[in-house]
Write an enzyme that holds these catalytic residues in place. Structure first.
Site, short mmCIF file in Angstrom:
data_model
loop_
_atom_site.label_atom_id
_atom_site.label_comp_id
_atom_site.label_asym_id
_atom_site.label_seq_id
_atom_site.Cartn_x
_atom_site.Cartn_y
_atom_site.Cartn_z
N SER A 119 -8.59 15.63 -5.14
CA SER A 119 -7.50 14.93 -4.52
C SER A 119 -6.06 14.70 -5.44
N LYS A 120 -6.47 14.75 -6.78
CA LYS A 120 -5.16 14.71 -7.79
C LYS A 120 -4.59 15.90 -7.80
N SER A 130 -9.22 6.30 -9.09
CA SER A 130 -9.36 6.89 -10.20
C SER A 130 -10.68 6.97 -10.72
N ASN A 148 -8.15 8.22 -21.20
CA ASN A 148 -7.51 6.90 -21.96
C ASN A 148 -8.77 5.84 -22.23
N THR A 160 -3.89 14.23 -14.20
CA THR A 160 -5.04 14.24 -15.27
C THR A 160 -5.42 15.35 -15.72
N ASP A 161 -6.07 15.67 -16.69
CA ASP A 161 -6.54 16.88 -17.12
C ASP A 161 -7.71 17.42 -16.32
N GLU A 162 -8.15 16.63 -15.58
CA GLU A 162 -9.36 16.90 -14.67
C GLU A 162 -8.89 18.07 -13.64
N ARG A 164 -15.35 14.40 -24.00
CA ARG A 164 -14.26 14.19 -23.36
C ARG A 164 -13.26 13.86 -24.43
N TYR A 202 -12.43 13.39 -6.65
CA TYR A 202 -11.22 12.73 -7.55
C TYR A 202 -10.11 13.83 -7.89
N ASP A 235 0.74 -1.03 0.04
CA ASP A 235 -0.10 -0.26 0.02
C ASP A 235 0.87 1.27 0.12
N ILE A 236 0.75 2.16 -0.90
CA ILE A 236 1.51 3.38 -0.84
C ILE A 236 1.60 4.14 0.18
P1 NAD Z 1 -6.93 2.15 -12.35
O1 NAD Z 1 -7.98 2.59 -11.24
O2 NAD Z 1 -7.27 1.12 -13.30
O3 NAD Z 1 -5.72 1.62 -11.20
C1 NAD Z 1 -5.23 2.14 -10.35
C2 NAD Z 1 -4.33 0.87 -9.75
O4 NAD Z 1 -3.70 1.74 -8.43
C3 NAD Z 1 -4.81 -0.37 -9.30
O5 NAD Z 1 -4.15 -1.35 -9.84
C4 NAD Z 1 -4.87 -0.41 -7.86
O6 NAD Z 1 -4.66 -1.75 -7.38
C5 NAD Z 1 -3.94 0.77 -7.42
N1 NAD Z 1 -3.93 1.37 -6.14
C6 NAD Z 1 -5.08 1.68 -5.62
N2 NAD Z 1 -4.60 2.36 -4.40
C7 NAD Z 1 -3.57 1.75 -4.01
C8 NAD Z 1 -2.61 1.86 -2.92
N3 NAD Z 1 -3.20 2.71 -1.77
N4 NAD Z 1 -1.54 1.40 -2.84
C9 NAD Z 1 -0.95 0.81 -4.15
N5 NAD Z 1 -1.63 0.78 -4.95
C10 NAD Z 1 -2.84 1.10 -5.01
O7 NAD Z 1 -6.44 3.54 -12.51
P2 NAD Z 1 -5.93 4.09 -14.19
O8 NAD Z 1 -7.02 4.36 -14.89
O9 NAD Z 1 -5.15 2.95 -14.80
O10 NAD Z 1 -5.17 5.44 -13.66
C11 NAD Z 1 -3.77 5.18 -13.41
C12 NAD Z 1 -3.35 6.82 -12.92
O11 NAD Z 1 -3.42 7.50 -14.30
C13 NAD Z 1 -4.38 7.40 -11.87
O12 NAD Z 1 -3.28 8.23 -11.12
C14 NAD Z 1 -5.06 8.25 -12.59
O13 NAD Z 1 -5.53 9.47 -11.80
C15 NAD Z 1 -4.20 8.64 -13.82
N6 NAD Z 1 -5.03 9.01 -15.12
C16 NAD Z 1 -6.05 8.22 -15.36
C17 NAD Z 1 -6.74 8.43 -16.74
C18 NAD Z 1 -7.66 7.54 -17.31
O14 NAD Z 1 -8.33 7.95 -18.21
N7 NAD Z 1 -7.91 6.52 -16.72
C19 NAD Z 1 -6.37 9.71 -17.46
C20 NAD Z 1 -5.28 10.58 -16.72
C21 NAD Z 1 -4.65 10.13 -15.71
O1 DAU Z 2 -9.98 12.97 -18.14
C1 DAU Z 2 -9.12 12.00 -17.57
C2 DAU Z 2 -9.79 11.05 -16.71
O2 DAU Z 2 -10.69 10.23 -17.32
C3 DAU Z 2 -9.23 10.28 -15.41
O3 DAU Z 2 -8.40 11.23 -14.47
C4 DAU Z 2 -10.10 9.39 -14.68
O4 DAU Z 2 -9.52 8.66 -13.96
C5 DAU Z 2 -10.77 8.72 -15.71
O5 DAU Z 2 -11.84 7.92 -14.96
C6 DAU Z 2 -11.84 9.36 -16.70
O6 DAU Z 2 -12.86 10.20 -15.69
P1 DAU Z 2 -14.19 10.47 -16.52
O7 DAU Z 2 -14.90 10.68 -15.63
O8 DAU Z 2 -14.13 11.40 -17.95
O9 DAU Z 2 -14.54 8.99 -17.20
P2 DAU Z 2 -15.65 7.93 -17.06
O10 DAU Z 2 -15.30 6.64 -18.06
O11 DAU Z 2 -16.22 7.60 -15.59
O12 DAU Z 2 -16.83 8.81 -17.84
C7 DAU Z 2 -16.72 9.26 -18.95
C8 DAU Z 2 -17.87 10.13 -19.51
O13 DAU Z 2 -19.01 9.34 -19.75
C9 DAU Z 2 -18.20 11.03 -18.61
O14 DAU Z 2 -18.72 12.40 -19.03
C10 DAU Z 2 -19.33 10.56 -17.68
C11 DAU Z 2 -20.09 9.60 -18.66
N1 DAU Z 2 -20.62 8.50 -18.24
C12 DAU Z 2 -19.85 7.61 -17.44
C13 DAU Z 2 -20.35 6.27 -17.07
C14 DAU Z 2 -19.46 5.52 -16.32
C15 DAU Z 2 -21.87 8.11 -18.44
O15 DAU Z 2 -22.39 8.76 -19.34
N2 DAU Z 2 -22.53 6.92 -18.07
C16 DAU Z 2 -21.75 5.98 -17.23
O16 DAU Z 2 -22.19 4.77 -17.11
#
Ligand code: NAD
Ligand code: DAU
Length: 352
Positions: free
Chosen positions: A163-164, A89, A190, A134-136, A224, A160, A63-64
């Site tokens: 916190s980021k 995330s 992504n 993240t861009d958020e 998005r 979220y 755990d980090i």
């Molecule tokens: P994810 O939720 O798929 O994976 C997160 C990973 O972190 C998991 O493997 C989980 O087990 C691990 N984790 C969570 N809490 C932990 C802890 N306390 N100690 C150790 N490990 C822990 O997330 P993701 O979508 O792959 O995102 C990865 C990173 O990229 C995040 O920092 C997120 O903010 C950032 N990011 C995500 C997106 C996106 O679109 N998914 C876009 C931009 C940035």
């Molecule tokens: O922009 C980067 C971010 O993208 C990352 O930092 C986050 O970790 C990642 O989860 C993602 O956030 P979003 O909230 O944009 O992703 P999500 O897939 O949850 O939702 C994408 C869009 O779709 C958002 O506008 C909400 C909408 N949505 C999502 C879900 C899960 C729906 O309309 N219905 C749904 O059931």
């Protein structure tokens, strides 16, 4: 065996982290890659079966937030680089449970930084703490053609993104106060293989396959900016090796989609690949209550990354979404294992 570098990748069992681990393990056999992950619900070691036996790969379940344990990992492997992805995330979860997000994303990042500081002890030559954000954190945009640049002020709206944003500030503070070499990158949404099916694209692909309803938040008008996950991993590789210390880079593919338009592309692609009549699943669209505080539009300007380090996305969206839909349909066993919870037994079976 002596390794040229010893690099911790946190969150390596998650969606993006698994692609980064895979890329580094395969591309850099002289580096030892230490995947540090606590295996929350989002961590799935089955994302890494193809590289788990590689001689330059190690998994540490940790755990980090556990400072002592993290410090012992830095010491054991004499770590010189960190690529920090571990986080909570999912925005919807942060609305229900903000404490966990503050704990993991803020305190966990602080623990990673403090342990790096203790281990490096002021000797920062050839060291790097690279934080993935993240861009958020930039907030939201109107439909006015503007973009988030590296100069955009932080204005997070969800627990979220708050916190980021906080974790990004701590990372920069460790540079400004202690001289730690850091880099922060802010990436757009992504998509691709191995994403947990709580997120829009894998959730909807799986629901279409099972004829389940597709819950569209609000009017589906939110925008998005989508990037193929392997292109994000490629950008992380370039920035880790060539990025300027203390700098920030935005990562994105200039690929904006209104949710409802994207959902229609997904429906069309899934229906075609399943041999159904085009649009057969359109009736699954169900408009539901909007997400609280739902950011209207994200759009990343990644010109700096292109001009300074030469990175560009390798895939056009049409190709990326086709590959992604095909992957989820071809890997139904992976999806079933996730939705049944079976994936959580993988660690016990493989590592105990
Ligand atoms: P994810 O939720 O798929 O994976 C997160 C990973 O972190 C998991 O493997 C989980 O087990 C691990 N984790 C969570 N809490 C932990 C802890 N306390 N100690 C150790 N490990 C822990 O997330 P993701 O979508 O792959 O995102 C990865 C990173 O990229 C995040 O920092 C997120 O903010 C950032 N990011 C995500 C997106 C996106 O679109 N998914 C876009 C931009 C940035
Ligand atoms: O922009 C980067 C971010 O993208 C990352 O930092 C986050 O970790 C990642 O989860 C993602 O956030 P979003 O909230 O944009 O992703 P999500 O897939 O949850 O939702 C994408 C869009 O779709 C958002 O506008 C909400 C909408 N949505 C999502 C879900 C899960 C729906 O309309 N219905 C749904 O059931």
């Amino acid at each position: 065996m002596d390794f040229k570098r010893n690099i911790i990748i946190t969150g390596g069992a998650g969606f993006i982290g698994s692609h980064v681990v895979r890329l580094f393990v395969n591309k850099y056999p002289a580096y030892r890659i230490i995947n540090v992950d606590s295996l929350t619900y989002a961590g799935n070691l089955a994302n890494l079966t193809d590289i788990e036996q590689a001689p330059n790969y190690v998994f540490e379940k940790a755990d980090i937030c556990d400072f002592e344990r993290i410090l012992s990992i830095y010491t054991q492997y004499n770590v010189d680089g960190v690529i920090h992805l571990a986080a909570e995330s999912h925005v919807d979860r942060s609305i229900k449970d903000p404490f966990t997000f503050a704990q993991t994303n803020v305190m966990g990042t602080l623990s990673m930084l403090q342990a790096a500081k203790a281990h490096w002890n002021g000797e920062y030559t050839d060291k790097l703490f690279y934080h993935i954000s993240t861009d958020e954190v930039y907030g939201t945009l109107e439909f006015d053609g503007t973009f988030f640049t590296e100069e955009t002020s932080y204005d997070p709206h969800s627990p979220y993104s708050a916190s980021k944003a906080s974790s990004d500030h701590f990372v920069r503070a460790f540079h400004d106060t202690f001289g730690m070499p850091i880099i922060v990158t802010n990436c757009s949404n992504n998509y691709g293989p191995y994403q947990f099916p709580e997120k829009l694209i894998p959730l909807f692909i799986n629901n279409i396959r099972h004829g389940k309803s597709l819950p569209v938040y609000g009017a589906g008008e939110n925008v998005r900016d989508w990037l193929y996950v392997v292109d994000h991993a490629r950008a992380i590789d370039v920035i880790f090796h060539q990025g300027k210390v203390a700098d920030t880079y935005n990562i994105g593919g200039f690929n904006e989609w209104k949710n409802i338009d994207l959902i229609k592309v997904i429906i069309k692609t899934v229906d075609r690949l399943l041999g159904k009549e085009e649009g057969a699943s359109l009736g699954l669209i169900t408009y539901v209550t909007d997400r609280a505080g739902h950011d209207l539009r994200y759009a990343i300007d990644s010109t700096k990354l292109k001009n300074e380090l030469g990175w560009e996305p390798s895939l056009q969206f049409e190709e990326g979404i086709e590959k992604t839909v095909a992957w989820y349909l071809d890997n139904q066993a992976w999806m079933d294992n996730v939705t049944s919870g079976g994936y959580q037994e993988y660690y016990e079976k493989m590592y105990k």
